[in-house]
Design an enzyme around this catalytic site. Structure first.
Site, PDB file in Angstrom:
ATOM      1  N   THR A  26       0.871  -1.178   0.000  1.00 58.54           N
ATOM      2  CA  THR A  26       0.000   0.000   0.000  1.00 58.54           C
ATOM      3  C   THR A  26       0.907   1.226   0.000  1.00 58.54           C
ATOM      4  O   THR A  26       1.625   1.463   0.974  1.00 58.54           O
ATOM      5  CB  THR A  26      -0.890   0.026   1.261  1.00 58.54           C
ATOM      6  OG1 THR A  26      -1.686  -1.152   1.286  1.00 58.54           O
ATOM      7  CG2 THR A  26      -1.792   1.249   1.253  1.00 58.54           C
ATOM      8  N   LYS A  50      -7.798   1.542  -2.847  1.00 58.96           N
ATOM      9  CA  LYS A  50      -7.457   1.139  -1.474  1.00 58.96           C
ATOM     10  C   LYS A  50      -7.604   2.321  -0.507  1.00 58.96           C
ATOM     11  O   LYS A  50      -8.209   2.200   0.561  1.00 58.96           O
ATOM     12  CB  LYS A  50      -6.024   0.606  -1.477  1.00 58.96           C
ATOM     13  CG  LYS A  50      -5.393   0.405  -0.125  1.00 58.96           C
ATOM     14  CD  LYS A  50      -5.672  -0.940   0.448  1.00 58.96           C
ATOM     15  CE  LYS A  50      -5.110  -1.023   1.864  1.00 58.96           C
ATOM     16  NZ  LYS A  50      -5.543  -2.197   2.562  1.00 58.96           N
ATOM     17  N   LYS A  85      -1.564   5.369   8.564  1.00 55.36           N
ATOM     18  CA  LYS A  85      -0.776   5.358   7.317  1.00 55.36           C
ATOM     19  C   LYS A  85      -1.698   5.573   6.107  1.00 55.36           C
ATOM     20  O   LYS A  85      -1.429   6.414   5.245  1.00 55.36           O
ATOM     21  CB  LYS A  85      -0.030   4.018   7.173  1.00 55.36           C
ATOM     22  CG  LYS A  85       0.643   3.859   5.819  1.00 55.36           C
ATOM     23  CD  LYS A  85       1.171   2.465   5.553  1.00 55.36           C
ATOM     24  CE  LYS A  85       1.592   2.353   4.092  1.00 55.36           C
ATOM     25  NZ  LYS A  85       2.173   1.067   3.718  1.00 55.36           N
TER      26      LYS A  85
END
Ligand code: NAD
Length: 295
Positions: free
Chosen positions: A96, A171, A246
């Site tokens: 990611t 995502k 994050k």
């Protein structure tokens, strides 16, 4: 069967590599951590001494790394993937990372004749071990179809989201919804407590009304209504606050560079940053309810 280089054998990468081994591929792995290499060897993989060694002659390269700077280094640095993989190899980055880095690496790969997809996952370490991950895949139709069999061996659902970078975009958009909705549900429980409304009663109403969402019905942030949610086991993750933070920061970076207005995403990032700074980064992200007064 293919010769696959797997770089980044951490909490996610190692179980994903194990599933490729189970499918019969030769997996040559590299990680900076010696214990990860030993675990790969135990599972039947081949240990490489460097990124370049792992990628040398590989038909497929899979990376599962912490952040954009690691991904850029592993592909672009001298002697690494771009210099050593087989001509026209398929490159799959499942980390990611920020959309801008994903697009820059994909463009550099294309310039060198490689097919590349960004294919971040959802499903966590449990999904990685069980082979039930969801992959969100950005790249050309051709690269997508080449990647599909390998992704299907590591996951259950594979969604082609569009061109390069759109896997990462999917995502972070999804996780921004999740971060915001968890705060909304937590605030509602905090308010219910103050108003003398029983938590189970709020759950019974909202889970069948317009407040219904995954953060409430699958991952309820207060103990009781959903016995399997982390709230019932002292907020052991699950999906840690640090991981949520994050992803929310990646969403904010993408919003800034694209000019999107995401005021609730910004607020969610600020709240999770405060909660992490108070020493809660290791807890499940649903523990944010504690900071909002609902637990
Ligand atoms: P991790 O820290 O456990 O693993 C990352 C691995 O990369 C480490 O073993 C590290 O040694 C290795 N590494 C770093 N730089 C390297 C380099 N230059 N060469 C070789 N190896 C290198 O992290 P993780 O939990 O496995 O997550 C990996 C990625 O997956 C992250 O981008 C994360 O955001 C994403 N992700 C994680 C989860 C989860 O539940 N853990 C869920 C979805 C997505």
């Amino acid at each position: 069967m293919s010769r696959i280089a797997f770089i980044g054998l951490g909490n996610m990468g190692l179980p994903m590599a194990r599933n490729l081994l189970k499918a019969g591929h030769t997996v040559v792995g590299f990680d900076l951590a010696p214990q990860s290499l030993a675990a790969l060897a135990e599972a039947g993989g081949v240990i490489a001494g460097s990124v370049g060694d792992a990628a040398s002659g590989a038909e497929v390269v899979v990376t599962m790394l912490p952040a954009g700077r690691h991904v850029r280094g592993v592909y672009e640095d001298a002697g690494n993937v771009f210099d050593t993989a087989a001509p026209a190899a398929l490159l799959i980055d499942s980390s990611t990372i920020d959309v801008d880095s994903a697009r820059a690496v994909a463009a550099a790969a294309a310039a060198r004749g490689f097919a590349m997809v960004d294919a971040p996952v959802s499903g966590g370490t449990g999904g990685a071990a069980a082979g039930t991950l969801t992959f969100m895949v950005g790249g050309s139709d051709e690269a997508m179809e080449r990647a599909r069999p390998y992704l299907s061996q590591m996951g259950k659902t594979v969604v082609h989201t569009g061109g390069p970078g759109t896997g990462q975009a999917a995502k972070i958009c999804n996780n921004m919804i999740l971060g915001i909705s968890m705060i909304a549900v937590s605030e509602a429980f905090a308010l219910a407590d103050k108003l003398g409304l029983d938590r189970q009663k709020l759950f019974d109403v909202s889970s069948t009304s317009s407040g219904q969402c995954w953060s409430l019905t699958t991952y309820c942030p207060v103990p009781g209504p959903v016995p399997t949610s982390p709230a019932n086991r002292d907020y052991a993750p699950g999906f840690a606050v640090d991981m949520m933070l994050k992803d929310l920061k990646l969403a904010q970076a993408a919003a800034a560079s694209s000019g999107a207005a995401t005021p609730l995403g910004a607020s969610a990032a600020a709240l999770y940053a405060l909660f992490a700074a108070a020493g809660n980064g290791h807890l499940d992200f649903s523990a944010i309810v504690k900071m909002l007064g609902g637990s």
